[in-house]
Motif scaffolding. Structure first.
Motif, mmCIF file in Angstrom:
data_model
loop_
_atom_site.group_PDB
_atom_site.id
_atom_site.type_symbol
_atom_site.label_atom_id
_atom_site.label_comp_id
_atom_site.label_asym_id
_atom_site.label_seq_id
_atom_site.Cartn_x
_atom_site.Cartn_y
_atom_site.Cartn_z
ATOM 1 N N CYS A 30 11.455 10.009 -6.573
ATOM 2 C CA CYS A 30 11.633 8.642 -6.091
ATOM 3 C C CYS A 30 11.247 7.592 -7.132
ATOM 4 C CB CYS A 30 10.804 8.434 -4.824
ATOM 5 S SG CYS A 30 11.411 9.387 -3.400
ATOM 6 N N GLY A 31 10.202 7.834 -7.881
ATOM 7 C CA GLY A 31 9.739 6.836 -8.844
ATOM 8 C C GLY A 31 10.412 6.922 -10.194
ATOM 9 N N THR A 32 11.042 8.057 -10.515
ATOM 10 C CA THR A 32 11.630 8.240 -11.844
ATOM 11 C C THR A 32 13.156 8.332 -11.808
ATOM 12 O OG1 THR A 32 11.451 10.652 -11.678
ATOM 13 C CG2 THR A 32 9.574 9.469 -12.618
ATOM 14 N N ARG A 94 16.713 -1.791 -6.753
ATOM 15 C CA ARG A 94 15.615 -2.200 -7.621
ATOM 16 C C ARG A 94 15.714 -3.692 -7.919
ATOM 17 N NH1 ARG A 94 14.597 2.566 -12.052
ATOM 18 N NH2 ARG A 94 12.514 1.641 -11.920
ATOM 19 N N SER A 100 11.031 -2.906 -10.097
ATOM 20 C CA SER A 100 10.353 -2.315 -8.940
ATOM 21 C C SER A 100 11.385 -1.954 -7.868
ATOM 22 C CB SER A 100 9.334 -3.300 -8.363
ATOM 23 O OG SER A 100 9.982 -4.497 -7.932
ATOM 24 N N PHE A 101 11.024 -0.975 -7.056
ATOM 25 C CA PHE A 101 11.922 -0.526 -5.988
ATOM 26 C C PHE A 101 11.732 -1.405 -4.745
ATOM 27 C CE2 PHE A 101 11.317 3.220 -8.655
ATOM 28 C CZ PHE A 101 12.630 3.615 -8.850
ATOM 29 N N CYS A 121 11.397 9.185 0.003
ATOM 30 C CA CYS A 121 10.595 8.132 -0.611
ATOM 31 C C CYS A 121 9.808 7.393 0.463
ATOM 32 C CB CYS A 121 11.499 7.166 -1.383
ATOM 33 S SG CYS A 121 12.604 8.001 -2.576
#
Length: 277
Positions: A30-32, A94, A100-101, A121
């Motif tokens: 989710c973050g990458t 984003r 940021s998401f 996520c």
């Protein structure tokens, strides 16, 4: 551990990894926006991604810049370009200012799209991913999903995504074109409706007809006649029978005198007769 046991553990690990990935992107991605290892063993492709998110559903301003309407709901499509299919994907929105998401721009599945689900996520609806756990793997050409734009004053955004073609061929951390924030929809003021008065029924009186029609005699109820009796006048004279002849005043006194005279005359005649005899 014996060789057979080691091979069995390795096979089970591979099957678990394959099954986990086929059910959608893991939370670690989710973050990458990069497929999680060891399911994918390569570093990703560096050549242009052969897939795109169709953004033609968004309006353009006079300069041709794509815009989203705050809180607007859109149906988006991730599709192949050419004849290259794919097996997995992950899409998230984003913020262009800091990458940021967004957590207030939710995704949702579309009815009939069995190859998608919300992501792992946080929150879950902040991303959309694949769901094709069946084997053999489904080769996808496109997937459709719903997305709700963020509220007003969010700013420019874009979609970050990853697409997996095979276990070792994938494109990570890709970017769509930028979407600028458009004008918010104008709220139409609503005037509360005034309470309507209860309509009074209109009584229409028919005009009398000038055309004579058949006379209708209403049935009448016979009322017994009551003779009007004049009030009795008090009198000193005796009551005269109904069939008696009414005599003028003074008749009674005259009759009495005549009777006396007749009686006297009768007596005289009797005396005269006696004398003559």
């Amino acid at each position: 551990m014996s060789l057979a046991a080691s091979v069995l553990v390795l096979l089970l690990a591979c099957l678990y990894a394959a099954d986990a990935r086929s059910g959608g992107a893991p939370a670690a991605a989710c973050g990458t926006l990069m497929p999680d290892l060891p399911g994918h063993t390569a570093n990703g492709q560096t050549d242009p991604v052969p897939y795109e998110i169709d953004l033609t559903v968004f309006d353009e301003d006079e300069n041709g810049t794509l815009q989203y309407t705050p809180s607007g709901v859109y149906t988006l499509t991730l599709r192949q370009m050419g004849d290259v299919t794919f097996r997995g994907f992950l899409v998230r929105a984003r913020l262009a200012a800091d990458d940021s998401f967004l957590t207030d721009a939710p995704f949702a599945m579309i009815a009939g799209q069995t190859n998608t689900r919300t992501s792992s996520c946080t929150p879950e609806n902040s991303g959309i991913t694949h769901s094709n756990a069946q084997l053999p793997r489904v080769e996808l050409t496109e997937v459709r999903f719903q997305w709700t734009a963020p509220p007003a004053d969010t700013g420019t955004i874009f979609f970050g995504f990853a697409v997996v073609q095979t276990q070792n061929v994938y494109w990570a951390a890709q970017m769509s074109a930028m979407l600028e924030e458009g004008p918010a929809p104008t709220a139409t003021p609503t005037t509360p409706a005034e309470p309507s008065a209860t309509p009074i029924p209109t009584v229409v009186t028919p005009e009398p007809s000038t055309t004579p029609g058949p006379e209708t005699t209403a049935p009448t109820e016979e009322t017994p006649s009551v003779a009007t009796v004049p009030p009795a006048v008090p009198s000193s004279s005796p009551t005269t029978p109904d069939n008696a002849t009414t005599e003028p005043e003074g008749t009674e006194s005259t009759a009495s005198a005549s009777g006396v005279l007749f009686s006297g005359l009768s007596i005289l005649l009797a005396m005269l007769a006696t004398l003559l005899l």
